[in-house]
Scaffold this active site. Structure first.
Site, PDB file in Angstrom:
ATOM      1  N   GLN A  65       0.819  -1.210   0.000  1.00 60.15           N
ATOM      2  CA  GLN A  65       0.000   0.000   0.000  1.00 60.15           C
ATOM      3  C   GLN A  65       0.856   1.263   0.000  1.00 60.15           C
ATOM      4  O   GLN A  65       2.056   1.214   0.260  1.00 60.15           O
ATOM      5  CB  GLN A  65      -0.924  -0.001   1.230  1.00 60.15           C
ATOM      6  CG  GLN A  65      -0.200  -0.259   2.548  1.00 60.15           C
ATOM      7  CD  GLN A  65      -1.030  -1.021   3.561  1.00 60.15           C
ATOM      8  OE1 GLN A  65      -2.252  -1.065   3.477  1.00 60.15           O
ATOM      9  NE2 GLN A  65      -0.384  -1.636   4.541  1.00 60.15           N
ATOM     10  N   HIS A 125      -8.542   2.427  19.971  1.00 61.97           N
ATOM     11  CA  HIS A 125      -7.659   1.373  20.500  1.00 61.97           C
ATOM     12  C   HIS A 125      -8.151   0.828  21.839  1.00 61.97           C
ATOM     13  O   HIS A 125      -8.084  -0.380  22.087  1.00 61.97           O
ATOM     14  CB  HIS A 125      -6.209   1.885  20.570  1.00 61.97           C
ATOM     15  CG  HIS A 125      -5.643   2.111  19.206  1.00 61.97           C
ATOM     16  ND1 HIS A 125      -5.031   3.281  18.822  1.00 61.97           N
ATOM     17  CD2 HIS A 125      -5.666   1.326  18.098  1.00 61.97           C
ATOM     18  CE1 HIS A 125      -4.678   3.203  17.553  1.00 61.97           C
ATOM     19  NE2 HIS A 125      -5.050   2.027  17.090  1.00 61.97           N
ATOM     20  N   ASP A 185      -0.005   0.029  13.486  1.00 67.06           N
ATOM     21  CA  ASP A 185       0.397   1.244  14.210  1.00 67.06           C
ATOM     22  C   ASP A 185       0.753   0.944  15.667  1.00 67.06           C
ATOM     23  O   ASP A 185       1.377   1.752  16.341  1.00 67.06           O
ATOM     24  CB  ASP A 185      -0.721   2.299  14.134  1.00 67.06           C
ATOM     25  CG  ASP A 185      -2.075   1.715  14.508  1.00 67.06           C
ATOM     26  OD1 ASP A 185      -2.256   1.303  15.667  1.00 67.06           O
ATOM     27  OD2 ASP A 185      -2.957   1.639  13.620  1.00 67.06           O
ATOM     28  N   ASP A 235       0.852 -12.578   6.757  1.00 70.04           N
ATOM     29  CA  ASP A 235      -0.561 -12.446   6.406  1.00 70.04           C
ATOM     30  C   ASP A 235      -1.432 -13.085   7.502  1.00 70.04           C
ATOM     31  O   ASP A 235      -1.326 -14.290   7.771  1.00 70.04           O
ATOM     32  CB  ASP A 235      -0.791 -13.154   5.056  1.00 70.04           C
ATOM     33  CG  ASP A 235      -2.196 -12.910   4.518  1.00 70.04           C
ATOM     34  OD1 ASP A 235      -3.072 -12.438   5.281  1.00 70.04           O
ATOM     35  OD2 ASP A 235      -2.407 -13.185   3.324  1.00 70.04           O
ATOM     36  N   GLY A 236      -2.295 -12.267   8.103  1.00 66.54           N
ATOM     37  CA  GLY A 236      -3.166 -12.758   9.167  1.00 66.54           C
ATOM     38  C   GLY A 236      -4.134 -13.824   8.679  1.00 66.54           C
ATOM     39  O   GLY A 236      -4.542 -14.703   9.449  1.00 66.54           O
ATOM     40  N   ASP A 254      -7.824  -5.996  13.771  1.00 65.82           N
ATOM     41  CA  ASP A 254      -7.647  -4.536  13.701  1.00 65.82           C
ATOM     42  C   ASP A 254      -7.189  -4.206  12.280  1.00 65.82           C
ATOM     43  O   ASP A 254      -6.030  -3.893  12.034  1.00 65.82           O
ATOM     44  CB  ASP A 254      -6.599  -4.114  14.743  1.00 65.82           C
ATOM     45  CG  ASP A 254      -6.390  -2.606  14.754  1.00 65.82           C
ATOM     46  OD1 ASP A 254      -7.119  -1.880  14.048  1.00 65.82           O
ATOM     47  OD2 ASP A 254      -5.474  -2.157  15.460  1.00 65.82           O
ATOM     48  N   ASP A 298      -9.614  -0.986   5.693  1.00 65.89           N
ATOM     49  CA  ASP A 298     -10.865  -1.170   4.947  1.00 65.89           C
ATOM     50  C   ASP A 298     -10.819  -2.446   4.090  1.00 65.89           C
ATOM     51  O   ASP A 298      -9.735  -2.937   3.782  1.00 65.89           O
ATOM     52  CB  ASP A 298     -11.101   0.037   4.017  1.00 65.89           C
ATOM     53  CG  ASP A 298     -11.384   1.300   4.819  1.00 65.89           C
ATOM     54  OD1 ASP A 298     -11.410   1.219   6.058  1.00 65.89           O
ATOM     55  OD2 ASP A 298     -11.578   2.357   4.193  1.00 65.89           O
ATOM     56  N   PRO A 305      -4.924  -5.394   0.875  1.00 67.12           N
ATOM     57  CA  PRO A 305      -4.582  -6.597   1.649  1.00 67.12           C
ATOM     58  C   PRO A 305      -5.638  -6.983   2.680  1.00 67.12           C
ATOM     59  O   PRO A 305      -5.654  -8.111   3.164  1.00 67.12           O
ATOM     60  CB  PRO A 305      -3.268  -6.200   2.344  1.00 67.12           C
ATOM     61  CG  PRO A 305      -3.234  -4.713   2.346  1.00 67.12           C
ATOM     62  CD  PRO A 305      -3.995  -4.282   1.128  1.00 67.12           C
TER      63      PRO A 305
HETATM   64  N1  SAM Z   1      -7.502   1.667  13.055  1.00 68.29           N
HETATM   65  C1  SAM Z   1      -7.467   1.483  11.676  1.00 68.29           C
HETATM   66  C2  SAM Z   1      -8.728   1.720  10.919  1.00 68.29           C
HETATM   67  O1  SAM Z   1      -9.773   1.176  11.243  1.00 68.29           O
HETATM   68  O2  SAM Z   1      -8.650   2.482   9.970  1.00 68.29           O
HETATM   69  C3  SAM Z   1      -6.795   0.227  11.222  1.00 68.29           C
HETATM   70  C4  SAM Z   1      -5.452   0.093  11.829  1.00 68.29           C
HETATM   71  S1  SAM Z   1      -4.166  -0.781  11.191  1.00 68.29           S
HETATM   72  C5  SAM Z   1      -3.150   0.461  10.491  1.00 68.29           C
HETATM   73  C6  SAM Z   1      -4.701  -1.769   9.836  1.00 68.29           C
HETATM   74  C7  SAM Z   1      -3.584  -2.692   9.393  1.00 68.29           C
HETATM   75  O3  SAM Z   1      -4.103  -3.903   8.863  1.00 68.29           O
HETATM   76  C8  SAM Z   1      -2.672  -2.108   8.316  1.00 68.29           C
HETATM   77  O4  SAM Z   1      -1.426  -1.813   8.860  1.00 68.29           O
HETATM   78  C9  SAM Z   1      -2.602  -3.210   7.245  1.00 68.29           C
HETATM   79  O5  SAM Z   1      -1.317  -3.371   6.709  1.00 68.29           O
HETATM   80  C10 SAM Z   1      -3.052  -4.421   8.064  1.00 68.29           C
HETATM   81  N2  SAM Z   1      -3.553  -5.538   7.244  1.00 68.29           N
HETATM   82  C11 SAM Z   1      -4.357  -5.475   6.154  1.00 68.29           C
HETATM   83  N3  SAM Z   1      -4.562  -6.713   5.658  1.00 68.29           N
HETATM   84  C12 SAM Z   1      -3.885  -7.570   6.469  1.00 68.29           C
HETATM   85  C13 SAM Z   1      -3.722  -8.983   6.480  1.00 68.29           C
HETATM   86  N4  SAM Z   1      -4.281  -9.768   5.526  1.00 68.29           N
HETATM   87  N5  SAM Z   1      -2.957  -9.529   7.461  1.00 68.29           N
HETATM   88  C14 SAM Z   1      -2.391  -8.767   8.407  1.00 68.29           C
HETATM   89  N6  SAM Z   1      -2.494  -7.412   8.434  1.00 68.29           N
HETATM   90  C15 SAM Z   1      -3.248  -6.832   7.484  1.00 68.29           C
END
Ligand code: SAM
Length: 279
Positions: free
Chosen positions: A31, A62, A86, A139-140, A157, A160, A164
């Site tokens: 991203q 949080h 974050d 990857d979660g 967490d 959108d 990913p």
């Molecule tokens: N508080 C925020 C919001 O609702 O806008 C979200 C916080 S956090 C920054 C979201 C994180 O999810 C991002 O850093 C992104 O890289 C991560 N993410 C997205 N897809 C993912 C996946 N498949 N596995 C693990 N992390 C993922």
């Protein structure tokens, strides 16, 4: 010259912030990442043009994504956080005295590094390498596919449902989350704005409800996010969030969260109740 950054929350609506300075701007494998210093929200993390978190109001999201599900579970010893790059969610999770280990699986290592550098008050548990925290870059979705009966609480967490994060809002993912939980486990996911993401909220709720005996939605007021009202969906195998003993000592107040909020956040306005009841 004045600089502004706008998040287009829908095709017809944007939230514009006046910017003092751009602190970081770059492209990771997953991203586009920026950190900007804004007049109203202070420093802010932006992923693919979407405002993720700000030093002004991050405590609300949080505290609410961490403490509400942790306090529904009587003994949240092993916790998984998916995403949350974050670091704000794990900063809150490690505060719970019952938690012994929190695995955090974030797909984008650049988000973690940038947050540690520019948002130290949010990422403090990652900077300090908190002894309860086991941070993995990966990857979660894959992590839960490979895990069985391991966690008391899983916290999704995520960003959108684009890029990913897309696969984190599917019935297949919820099935894997179910399997990754212990027999009395529960999970929570941030599920966006009740004003602007109604189809997504309904679909997630229905998918979770088909798997878990108990499904609940709760709310928090978050100025940075579309409509200022944000929702979270809980799927629970055993413990009903509506029956949490809010007098138990582990329920410690934060800056937004407190025992009253633990109970009241599940009270839904009529239009949201109706949305969840629709066939
Ligand atoms: N508080 C925020 C919001 O609702 O806008 C979200 C916080 S956090 C920054 C979201 C994180 O999810 C991002 O850093 C992104 O890289 C991560 N993410 C997205 N897809 C993912 C996946 N498949 N596995 C693990 N992390 C993922």
């Amino acid at each position: 010259m004045e600089l502004w950054m706008t998040e287009f929350q829908t095709q017809n609506l944007g939230l514009a912030c006046r910017i003092k300075e751009t602190l970081f701007s770059g492209q990771s494998d997953f991203q586009e990442i920026s950190v900007v210093d804004t007049v109203e929200f202070g420093r802010m993390l932006v992923l693919d043009g979407v405002f993720q978190t700000s030093v002004f109001d991050e405590y609300i999201y949080h505290e609410m994504i961490a403490h509400v599900p942790l306090n529904v579970h009587p003994r949240p010893v092993n916790v998984l956080v998916i995403g949350g790059g974050d670091g704000g969610c794990v900063r809150e999770v490690v505060k719970n005295p019952a938690v012994q280990q929190v695995d955090m699986v974030e797909i984008d290592g650049v988000v973690v590094e940038v947050s540690k550098k520019y948002l130290p008050e949010i990422s403090s548990a990652m900077i300090d390498k908190h002894p309860k925290l086991n941070l993995r870059i990966g990857d979660g979705i894959k992590h839960v596919q490979e895990t069985e009966g391991q966690y008391d609480v899983i916290i999704v967490d995520c960003s959108d449902p684009i890029g990913p994060g897309e696969g984190l809002f599917t019935a297949a993912f919820y099935r894997d989350v179910y399997t990754a939980l212990k027999p009395d486990g529960l999970f929570v996911q941030q599920t966006e704005s009740p004003f602007y993401h109604q189809p997504l909220i309904r679909k997630s709720y229905q998918d979770v409800n088909q798997l878990f005996p108990i499904t609940r939605l709760y709310l928090a007021n978050i100025p940075l996010y579309p409509g200022g009202l944000h929702c979270f969906t809980i799927g629970s195998k055993k413990y009903d969030p509506l029956k949490t003993d809010v007098t138990k000592p582990s329920i410690q107040s934060g800056k937004y969260y407190n025992p009253g909020i633990q109970r009241s956040c599940f009270i839904l306005p009529e239009f949201i109740r109706e949305l969840l009841q629709k066939d």
